[in-house]
Design a protein around this motif. Structure first.
Motif, PDB file in Angstrom:
ATOM      1  N   TRP A  35       0.833  -1.200   0.000  1.00  0.00           N
ATOM      2  CA  TRP A  35       0.000   0.000   0.000  1.00  0.00           C
ATOM      3  C   TRP A  35       0.865   1.246   0.000  1.00  0.00           C
ATOM      4  O   TRP A  35       0.567   2.222  -0.703  1.00  0.00           O
ATOM      5  N   ARG A  36       1.968   1.267   0.775  1.00  0.00           N
ATOM      6  CA  ARG A  36       2.869   2.421   0.810  1.00  0.00           C
ATOM      7  C   ARG A  36       3.496   2.657  -0.562  1.00  0.00           C
ATOM      8  O   ARG A  36       3.654   3.800  -0.996  1.00  0.00           O
ATOM      9  N   ARG A  37       3.852   1.584  -1.254  1.00  0.00           N
ATOM     10  CA  ARG A  37       4.425   1.724  -2.600  1.00  0.00           C
ATOM     11  C   ARG A  37       3.397   2.335  -3.551  1.00  0.00           C
ATOM     12  O   ARG A  37       3.721   3.217  -4.352  1.00  0.00           O
ATOM     13  N   ILE A  38       2.173   1.850  -3.500  1.00  0.00           N
ATOM     14  CA  ILE A  38       1.115   2.383  -4.369  1.00  0.00           C
ATOM     15  C   ILE A  38       0.892   3.860  -4.069  1.00  0.00           C
ATOM     16  O   ILE A  38       0.800   4.691  -4.978  1.00  0.00           O
ATOM     17  N   ARG A  39       0.838   4.208  -2.785  1.00  0.00           N
ATOM     18  CA  ARG A  39       0.651   5.603  -2.399  1.00  0.00           C
ATOM     19  C   ARG A  39       1.817   6.472  -2.891  1.00  0.00           C
ATOM     20  O   ARG A  39       1.619   7.574  -3.401  1.00  0.00           O
ATOM     21  N   ARG A  40       3.051   5.943  -2.808  1.00  0.00           N
ATOM     22  CA  ARG A  40       4.231   6.674  -3.285  1.00  0.00           C
ATOM     23  C   ARG A  40       4.146   6.890  -4.797  1.00  0.00           C
ATOM     24  O   ARG A  40       4.457   7.975  -5.296  1.00  0.00           O
ATOM     25  N   ALA A  44       3.976  10.536  -6.473  1.00  0.00           N
ATOM     26  CA  ALA A  44       5.041  10.916  -7.411  1.00  0.00           C
ATOM     27  C   ALA A  44       4.488  11.277  -8.785  1.00  0.00           C
ATOM     28  O   ALA A  44       5.220  11.786  -9.631  1.00  0.00           O
ATOM     29  N   GLY A  45       3.204  11.006  -9.022  1.00  0.00           N
ATOM     30  CA  GLY A  45       2.606  11.324 -10.310  1.00  0.00           C
ATOM     31  C   GLY A  45       2.772  10.236 -11.354  1.00  0.00           C
ATOM     32  O   GLY A  45       2.405  10.434 -12.513  1.00  0.00           O
ATOM     33  N   VAL A  46       3.320   9.079 -10.956  1.00  0.00           N
ATOM     34  CA  VAL A  46       3.439   7.965 -11.900  1.00  0.00           C
ATOM     35  C   VAL A  46       2.044   7.449 -12.231  1.00  0.00           C
ATOM     36  O   VAL A  46       1.718   7.207 -13.389  1.00  0.00           O
TER      37      VAL A  46
END
Length: 156
Positions: A35-40, A44-46
Motif C-alpha cells: 500500500w505504501r508503494r502504491i501511495r508513493r 510521485a505522479g506515476v
C-alpha cells in the motif's frame, strides 16, 4: 522504482480495483508495504488517475471517427481557440498535435453518423479550419490504456 513497482503498475493498469492484499501477494510483499508503494507511486505522479472504462456499445457510442485537422494558420491565438473548442465537446475523447501534413488528430466517439455530423457542425461553427478529413473506424483491432512498464529504469 524497482521491479516490484513495475509489477504493481502492471497489475493496476489491468484492473485498478484489485485489492491491495491481492497485489501484495502477487508481488511478494505484505499489504502495508505494498500500500505504501502504491501511495508513493500516486504521490510521485506515476499513477495519474484511476478510471472506469465503459463498454462503448453498451452506452450507445459504438462509432469511432478519426478526424485529421489542418490549421488555417499556425499562431498561438488559433491554438488556444482550438483547445477551447475541443474541451467543450465531450464526444472528442482524444486530441493530438502532430508533425507532418496533418496538424491535429482527434478521436471522436458517437452513436451514429448523424451525431458525428452535429459534432462536425459545432466545430466549424466555432472555428476556422484549413482542412478536416474524417475516417470512420470499421473494426477495433486493439485497444488498451496500459503502457509497457519494461522501459522503466529499475534500480539495481
Amino acid at each position: 522504482m524497482d521491479a516490484i513497482d513495475r509489477r504493481i503498475l502492471d497489475i493496476l493498469q489491468n484492473d485498478s480495483l484489485v485489492p491491495v492484499a491481492t497485489i501484495a501477494e502477487k508481488v511478494g510483499l505484505s499489504p502495508a508495504p505494498c500500500w505504501r508503494r502504491i501511495r508513493r507511486l500516486d504521490e510521485a505522479g506515476v499513477i495519474v488517475r484511476r478510471v472506469a472504462l465503459l463498454n462503448r456499445r453498451m452506452v450507445n457510442l459504438p462509432m469511432t471517427v478519426f478526424v485529421s485537422v489542418k490549421a488555417p494558420r499556425h499562431e498561438a491565438a488559433w491554438l488556444q481557440a482550438f483547445r477551447r473548442v475541443i474541451v467543450d465537446i465531450p464526444e472528442i475523447v482524444e486530441a493530438w498535435r502532430l508533425t507532418g501534413e496533418t496538424d491535429y488528430l482527434l478521436r471522436i466517439v458517437v452513436p451514429d453518423i448523424e451525431t458525428y455530423d452535429a459534432v462536425y457542425q459545432r466545430m466549424i461553427k466555432r472555428l476556422e479550419f484549413s482542412g478536416v478529413n474524417s475516417s470512420i473506424a470499421m473494426e477495433e483491432l486493439k485497444f488498451t490504456t496500459a503502457v509497457p512498464t519494461s522501459y522503466i529504469k529499475v534500480k539495481s
